[in-house]
Structure formats: C-alpha cells, structure tokens
Design a protein around this motif. Structure first.
Motif, PDB file in Angstrom:
ATOM      1  N   CYS A   1       0.824  -1.212   0.000  1.00  0.00           N
ATOM      2  CA  CYS A   1       0.000   0.000   0.000  1.00  0.00           C
ATOM      3  C   CYS A   1       0.860   1.266   0.000  1.00  0.00           C
ATOM      4  CB  CYS A   1      -0.976  -0.009   1.171  1.00  0.00           C
ATOM      5  SG  CYS A   1      -0.235  -0.349   2.775  1.00  0.00           S
ATOM      6  N   ALA A   2       2.101   1.172  -0.507  1.00  0.00           N
ATOM      7  CA  ALA A   2       3.000   2.327  -0.570  1.00  0.00           C
ATOM      8  C   ALA A   2       2.293   3.502  -1.233  1.00  0.00           C
ATOM      9  CB  ALA A   2       4.274   1.963  -1.318  1.00  0.00           C
ATOM     10  N   GLY A   3       2.425   4.665  -0.623  1.00  0.00           N
ATOM     11  CA  GLY A   3       1.783   5.871  -1.127  1.00  0.00           C
ATOM     12  C   GLY A   3       0.400   6.116  -0.553  1.00  0.00           C
ATOM     13  N   GLU A   4      -0.151   5.135   0.147  1.00  0.00           N
ATOM     14  CA  GLU A   4      -1.440   5.318   0.815  1.00  0.00           C
ATOM     15  C   GLU A   4      -1.193   5.765   2.257  1.00  0.00           C
ATOM     16  OE1 GLU A   4      -4.607   2.491  -0.069  1.00  0.00           O
ATOM     17  OE2 GLU A   4      -3.177   1.463  -1.386  1.00  0.00           O
ATOM     18  N   TRP A   5      -2.256   6.066   2.982  1.00  0.00           N
ATOM     19  CA  TRP A   5      -2.135   6.649   4.315  1.00  0.00           C
ATOM     20  C   TRP A   5      -3.037   5.937   5.318  1.00  0.00           C
ATOM     21  CZ3 TRP A   5       0.879  11.204   4.722  1.00  0.00           C
ATOM     22  CH2 TRP A   5       1.317  11.716   3.494  1.00  0.00           C
ATOM     23  N   LEU A   6      -2.570   5.878   6.551  1.00  0.00           N
ATOM     24  CA  LEU A   6      -3.443   5.495   7.660  1.00  0.00           C
ATOM     25  C   LEU A   6      -4.403   6.641   7.916  1.00  0.00           C
ATOM     26  CD1 LEU A   6      -0.804   4.035  10.146  1.00  0.00           C
ATOM     27  CD2 LEU A   6      -2.376   2.753   8.675  1.00  0.00           C
ATOM     28  N   GLU A   7      -5.546   6.342   8.497  1.00  0.00           N
ATOM     29  CA  GLU A   7      -6.514   7.387   8.827  1.00  0.00           C
ATOM     30  C   GLU A   7      -6.142   8.020  10.167  1.00  0.00           C
ATOM     31  OE1 GLU A   7     -11.243   7.874   9.920  1.00  0.00           O
ATOM     32  OE2 GLU A   7     -10.600   6.070   8.849  1.00  0.00           O
ATOM     33  N   ALA A   8      -5.655   9.252  10.100  1.00  0.00           N
ATOM     34  CA  ALA A   8      -5.257   9.979  11.308  1.00  0.00           C
ATOM     35  C   ALA A   8      -6.503  10.470  12.045  1.00  0.00           C
ATOM     36  CB  ALA A   8      -4.369  11.157  10.951  1.00  0.00           C
TER      37      ALA A   8
END
Length: 105
Positions: free
Chosen positions: A84-91
C-alpha cells in the motif's frame, strides 16, 4: 472528546491500542508527541496488529502491519514500503493535557 489513557500509560517509543464506540484505534508516542490512527491497514482494511499494543517495527521508528509488513511513518501515517505504498493510515485528532490523552474526533 473521549478519554483514552493517562500520559504515563503511553511511554515514549511505544504504541497502545484503544477502542472508542466500537472503533479500533491506536496511539504512538514519538519525540514526546502522541499520534493517533484508526487501526485499519489501507491495503486490506484489516487491523495492523496481531498482538495487543504491538504496532511498531523492531526499531520502534515505524508503524508496521503485522500481516504483510507494510511500514508507515509515525508522524504522518504515510505508507513508505509494502503493497500500500503511497497510501495513508486514517489519522484521528488527539490532544494531551494534565489528565491524559484524548480522542478529539
């Protein structure tokens, strides 16, 4: 706001799982600051950890998904390696005061 824990319950370089209204989340303390994320890998939508309170790699410098090894920056939640490189965790919003650590979202 939802109270999560006292400040002493999340030590420097450690992580901790929480649940608020049925939503799984976790916090990480790095360089004194607390970073809070939803416990959901953007790759498969599953929890990041296998063991309770275990969200960091061996060096405690990156968040790591226990299922497929994706690694995320603690400060931003950006995935820097893995499927999932380039994706983000939900902060999630958090605040720390004299009582402890709070979820603000």
């Amino acid at each position: 706001m939802h109270f999560l824990c006292t400040s002493n319950d999340l030590a420097e370089g450690h992580s901790r799982a929480f649940s608020v209204a049925g939503i799984a989340l976790f916090g990480v303390r790095r360089q004194g600051a607390v970073h809070l994320y939803r416990n959901r890998c953007p790759h498969r939508g599953i929890p990041l950890n296998w063991a309770a309170d275990s969200f960091l790699d061996d060096s405690a410098s990156l968040i790591q998904c226990a299922h497929h090894g994706a690694q995320f920056l603690v400060e931003s939640g950006e995935c820097i390696t893995g499927p999932c490189a380039g994706e983000w965790l939900e902060a999630l919003g958090c605040r720390e005061d004299s009582q402890g650590i709070w979820l603000t979202d």
